[in-house]
Design a protein around this motif. Structure first.
Motif, PDB file in Angstrom:
ATOM      1  N   THR A   1       0.793  -1.225   0.000  1.00  0.00           N
ATOM      2  CA  THR A   1       0.000   0.000   0.000  1.00  0.00           C
ATOM      3  C   THR A   1       0.826   1.277   0.000  1.00  0.00           C
ATOM      4  OG1 THR A   1      -0.154  -0.271   2.405  1.00  0.00           O
ATOM      5  CG2 THR A   1      -2.025  -1.045   1.084  1.00  0.00           C
ATOM      6  N   LEU A   2       2.146   1.156  -0.041  1.00  0.00           N
ATOM      7  CA  LEU A   2       2.976   2.356  -0.085  1.00  0.00           C
ATOM      8  C   LEU A   2       2.705   3.151  -1.355  1.00  0.00           C
ATOM      9  CD1 LEU A   2       6.417   1.001   1.144  1.00  0.00           C
ATOM     10  CD2 LEU A   2       5.070   2.793   2.264  1.00  0.00           C
TER      11      LEU A   2
ATOM     12  N   ASP B   1      13.046   2.570 -12.488  1.00  0.00           N
ATOM     13  CA  ASP B   1      12.512   1.981 -13.718  1.00  0.00           C
ATOM     14  C   ASP B   1      12.605   0.464 -13.582  1.00  0.00           C
ATOM     15  OD1 ASP B   1      11.705   1.258 -16.228  1.00  0.00           O
ATOM     16  OD2 ASP B   1      13.198   2.428 -17.322  1.00  0.00           O
ATOM     17  N   ILE B   2      11.497  -0.173 -13.223  1.00  0.00           N
ATOM     18  CA  ILE B   2      11.458  -1.617 -12.998  1.00  0.00           C
ATOM     19  C   ILE B   2      10.383  -2.201 -13.906  1.00  0.00           C
ATOM     20  CG2 ILE B   2      11.213  -3.459 -11.301  1.00  0.00           C
ATOM     21  CD1 ILE B   2      11.847  -1.388  -9.126  1.00  0.00           C
ATOM     22  N   ASP B   3      10.795  -3.087 -14.797  1.00  0.00           N
ATOM     23  CA  ASP B   3       9.898  -3.671 -15.794  1.00  0.00           C
ATOM     24  C   ASP B   3       9.656  -5.129 -15.435  1.00  0.00           C
ATOM     25  OD1 ASP B   3       8.342  -4.070 -17.981  1.00  0.00           O
ATOM     26  OD2 ASP B   3       9.944  -3.868 -19.469  1.00  0.00           O
ATOM     27  N   GLY B   4       8.483  -5.422 -14.910  1.00  0.00           N
ATOM     28  CA  GLY B   4       8.155  -6.779 -14.503  1.00  0.00           C
ATOM     29  C   GLY B   4       6.837  -7.212 -15.095  1.00  0.00           C
ATOM     30  N   VAL B   5       5.929  -7.747 -14.262  1.00  0.00           N
ATOM     31  CA  VAL B   5       4.587  -8.041 -14.741  1.00  0.00           C
ATOM     32  C   VAL B   5       3.970  -6.768 -15.315  1.00  0.00           C
ATOM     33  CG1 VAL B   5       2.294  -8.856 -14.049  1.00  0.00           C
ATOM     34  CG2 VAL B   5       4.347  -9.876 -13.033  1.00  0.00           C
ATOM     35  N   GLU B   6       4.167  -5.662 -14.600  1.00  0.00           N
ATOM     36  CA  GLU B   6       3.864  -4.327 -15.105  1.00  0.00           C
ATOM     37  C   GLU B   6       5.152  -3.505 -15.032  1.00  0.00           C
ATOM     38  OE1 GLU B   6      -0.625  -3.467 -13.755  1.00  0.00           O
ATOM     39  OE2 GLU B   6       0.724  -3.868 -12.073  1.00  0.00           O
ATOM     40  N   ARG B   7       5.092  -2.302 -15.529  1.00  0.00           N
ATOM     41  CA  ARG B   7       6.287  -1.459 -15.495  1.00  0.00           C
ATOM     42  C   ARG B   7       6.037  -0.238 -14.621  1.00  0.00           C
ATOM     43  NH1 ARG B   7      10.100   0.477 -20.588  1.00  0.00           N
ATOM     44  NH2 ARG B   7      11.765   1.393 -19.298  1.00  0.00           N
TER      45      ARG B   7
ATOM     46  N   PHE C   1       4.987  -6.004  -5.148  1.00  0.00           N
ATOM     47  CA  PHE C   1       4.301  -4.755  -5.468  1.00  0.00           C
ATOM     48  C   PHE C   1       5.120  -3.549  -5.020  1.00  0.00           C
ATOM     49  CE2 PHE C   1       0.825  -7.832  -4.763  1.00  0.00           C
ATOM     50  CZ  PHE C   1       0.217  -7.761  -6.005  1.00  0.00           C
ATOM     51  N   LEU C   2       5.016  -2.477  -5.812  1.00  0.00           N
ATOM     52  CA  LEU C   2       5.576  -1.186  -5.420  1.00  0.00           C
ATOM     53  C   LEU C   2       4.761  -0.094  -6.089  1.00  0.00           C
ATOM     54  CD1 LEU C   2       7.777   0.541  -4.028  1.00  0.00           C
ATOM     55  CD2 LEU C   2       9.083   0.401  -6.165  1.00  0.00           C
ATOM     56  N   PHE C   3       4.321   0.879  -5.291  1.00  0.00           N
ATOM     57  CA  PHE C   3       3.575   2.038  -5.798  1.00  0.00           C
ATOM     58  C   PHE C   3       2.388   1.605  -6.662  1.00  0.00           C
ATOM     59  CE2 PHE C   3       7.774   4.667  -5.715  1.00  0.00           C
ATOM     60  CZ  PHE C   3       7.725   4.679  -4.332  1.00  0.00           C
ATOM     61  N   GLY C   4       1.709   0.543  -6.239  1.00  0.00           N
ATOM     62  CA  GLY C   4       0.505   0.106  -6.939  1.00  0.00           C
ATOM     63  C   GLY C   4       0.745  -0.714  -8.182  1.00  0.00           C
ATOM     64  N   ARG C   5       1.994  -1.032  -8.500  1.00  0.00           N
ATOM     65  CA  ARG C   5       2.312  -1.840  -9.672  1.00  0.00           C
ATOM     66  C   ARG C   5       2.814  -3.216  -9.253  1.00  0.00           C
ATOM     67  NH1 ARG C   5      -0.074   1.693 -11.588  1.00  0.00           N
ATOM     68  NH2 ARG C   5       0.464   3.116 -13.289  1.00  0.00           N
ATOM     69  N   GLU C   6       2.452  -4.237 -10.024  1.00  0.00           N
ATOM     70  CA  GLU C   6       2.994  -5.577  -9.813  1.00  0.00           C
ATOM     71  C   GLU C   6       4.264  -5.693 -10.649  1.00  0.00           C
ATOM     72  OE1 GLU C   6       1.758 -10.320 -10.195  1.00  0.00           O
ATOM     73  OE2 GLU C   6       0.313  -8.752 -10.751  1.00  0.00           O
ATOM     74  N   LEU C   7       5.406  -5.914  -9.986  1.00  0.00           N
ATOM     75  CA  LEU C   7       6.700  -5.842 -10.665  1.00  0.00           C
ATOM     76  C   LEU C   7       7.377  -7.214 -10.648  1.00  0.00           C
ATOM     77  CD1 LEU C   7       7.755  -2.379  -9.197  1.00  0.00           C
ATOM     78  CD2 LEU C   7       6.678  -2.864 -11.411  1.00  0.00           C
TER      79      LEU C   7
END
Length: 505
Positions: free
Chosen positions: A132-133, A167-173, A224-230
């Protein structure tokens, strides 16, 4: 994070003086090693866990000062941001029922801290990155009110000279920028310490590097980070990018990042300390009054304060530690690979697997690092961070023919590494009941292909399918995680998804 320092300004002469002191410290370390002044084997291990403060809504609470006042124990300390705490567990001798004792001590400490946090409407959550961060939570104004964090932030920002790019590109970016190192505070980890003699240090460090990828595959807990799945374990890329003093031009030149896996197997602890001086400029050029070589000449033990401080600003995933206890110097390997959580049982299972496996690998006649390129260990670490329990690893082939083979992480663990960990724990003198209980947790994670990251991701997607918004799904996942963490059963037993709402009436 590092030693206690007092914020202040540095002039142009401070860095040169500090560099000179670092060289004296390195010479002092070399003399201590040559004179065999280090502590004898004691089979001592230690444990630190970084924690998050979370409200009943699943959101971070910036209250570590208030919570620490209520806890009133030196076992608990601040960490980088105001939603972080750290608990330090006293060193234990490996053997007997050590892991059950550790579990009980941690359980008691965290239950007490959780009760005290509850007095300000917060709770303790062990998790790699709190889902949730938000970006607004990780800003310089939310750094803990401690001089060393302010000074470290100022120096890293000055060294970089521009915003930090994430800049982390995973399941989402995820792509964003930060004006401070505050995003690093999202990373909460478990640090496993092992005191070793200088003669064994290189073998233990090499073994720890070789299995770092396996540790991540089994223990990933930060999707997760900042609402993105990475990535399944997003801490390493986040930590590297949020503390990266290199602008793009220096990155292109191959300058090494301060958060670093390393680039070679070693033959001595000296190799690592020497690399830290050779590759990394000082961030905190604070000089101690001690003359380390004079102290040695007089038969004393130098603190090597500058070397210790500098070493604390180079973020290796397996870090060398020089320390003094009861007037005698010693060396430790600090394993910083694992995320916090999910439960105390999971943390202790990860520790038992690590200590057993490192002992067995360090004592093999044909060590794994003589049969596998260092680049393969680094690639395993990267693959495990990206894919977690589903990662594939490069590992030395069994038998006389040599070479390496690519294998599923879970297959490697079940077929080859768990028996080695079992043998290593037996060599430490750990009782079979302890050994079987905690290695059994690792085996079940492999059998079910489940760890904290896979549970978080699956539960989040179930919540989306049930019609929750992304933000509500992340908050619900975090709340459910906290509930199950407190119940204490290991993560491989957790039901996926959110509980059904209670019927009305």
């Amino acid at each position: 994070m590092g030693e206690k320092v007092v914020a202040g300004q540095f002039d142009l002469s401070d860095r040169q003086r500090y560099r000179d002191k670092l060289r004296q410290c390195l010479t002092g370390l070399e003399r201590l090693l040559a004179e065999q002044r280090f502590d004898r084997p004691k089979n001592l291990m230690g444990l630190e866990i970084e924690l998050n403060l979370v409200g009943t809504d699943g959101m971070p609470r910036m209250l570590n000062g208030e919570v620490l006042e209520r806890i009133a124990s030196r076992d608990f300390q601040t960490e980088l941001a105001m939603f972080n705490l750290e608990v330090n567990i006293a060193p234990h001798r490996l053997g007997g029922r050590v892991f059950d004792r550790l579990a009980e001590e941690i359980r008691t400490s965290l239950a007490y801290a959780d009760r005290k946090a509850g007095e300000v409407d917060a709770g303790i959550v062990m998790i790699g990155i709190l889902p949730t961060l938000d970006r607004d939570d990780l800003v310089s104004s939310n750094l803990s009110d401690v001089d060393r964090y302010t000074l470290l932030n100022d120096q890293i920002v000055a060294a970089r000279g521009e915003d930090f790019l994430l800049d982390i590109d995973g399941v989402e970016r995820l792509t964003c920028t930060s004006k401070s190192i505050a995003p690093e505070a999202a990373c909460t980890s478990v640090q496993l310490h092992l005191q070793v003699t200088p003669g064994r240090f290189a073998d233990v460090w090499n073994a720890a590097q070789a299995v770092a990828g396996v540790q991540i595959a089994l223990g990933a807990n930060s999707p997760f980070l900042f609402g993105r799945e990475l990535w399944r374990e997003s801490r390493p890329p986040l930590f590297q990018q949020s503390t990266d003093t290199r602008p793009p031009e220096l990155q292109s030149q191959g300058v090494r990042p301060r958060t670093w896996f390393g680039e070679r197997w070693i033959s001595s602890a000296y190799d690592l300390f020497e690399e830290n001086l050779r590759y990394f400029p000082a961030l905190l050029p604070i000089c101690d009054d001690e003359d380390p070589l004079k102290v040695l000449d007089e038969g004393g033990v130098p603190s090597l304060a500058e070397l210790v401080l500098h070493n604390g600003t180079v973020y290796r995933w397996n870090r060398p530690v020089y320390d003094i206890a009861d007037g005698v110097p010693h060396l430790r390997v600090e394993n910083r690979v694992l995320p916090a959580g999910p439960t105390i049982t999971d943390v202790i299972a990860n520790a038992a697997f690590y200590y057993g496996l490192v002992r067995a690998l360090a004592e093999e006649q044909r060590p794994v690092w003589t049969r596998m390129p260092f680049e393969a260990a680094a690639a395993n670490f990267d693959a495990a961070c990206r894919h977690g329990i589903d990662a594939r690893m490069t590992w030395p082939r069994r038998g006389r023919h040599g070479g390496t083979v690519e294998v599923d992480a879970v297959t490697l663990v079940r077929d080859e590494l768990l028996p080695l960990a079992e043998a290593g724990l037996a060599a430490w003198g750990v009782e079979p009941a302890d050994r079987d209980l905690y290695l059994g947790v690792i085996e079940e994670r492999c059998r079910r292909r489940t760890n904290g990251a896979s549970w978080q991701a699956a539960t989040f997607h179930r919540a989306l399918e049930a019609g929750l918004s992304r933000e509500a799904a992340l908050a619900a996942t975090t709340r459910r995680y906290g509930e199950l963490m407190r119940l204490g059963e290991p993560v491989h037993t957790w039901p996926v998804g959110l509980p059904e709402p209670a019927p009305l009436g």
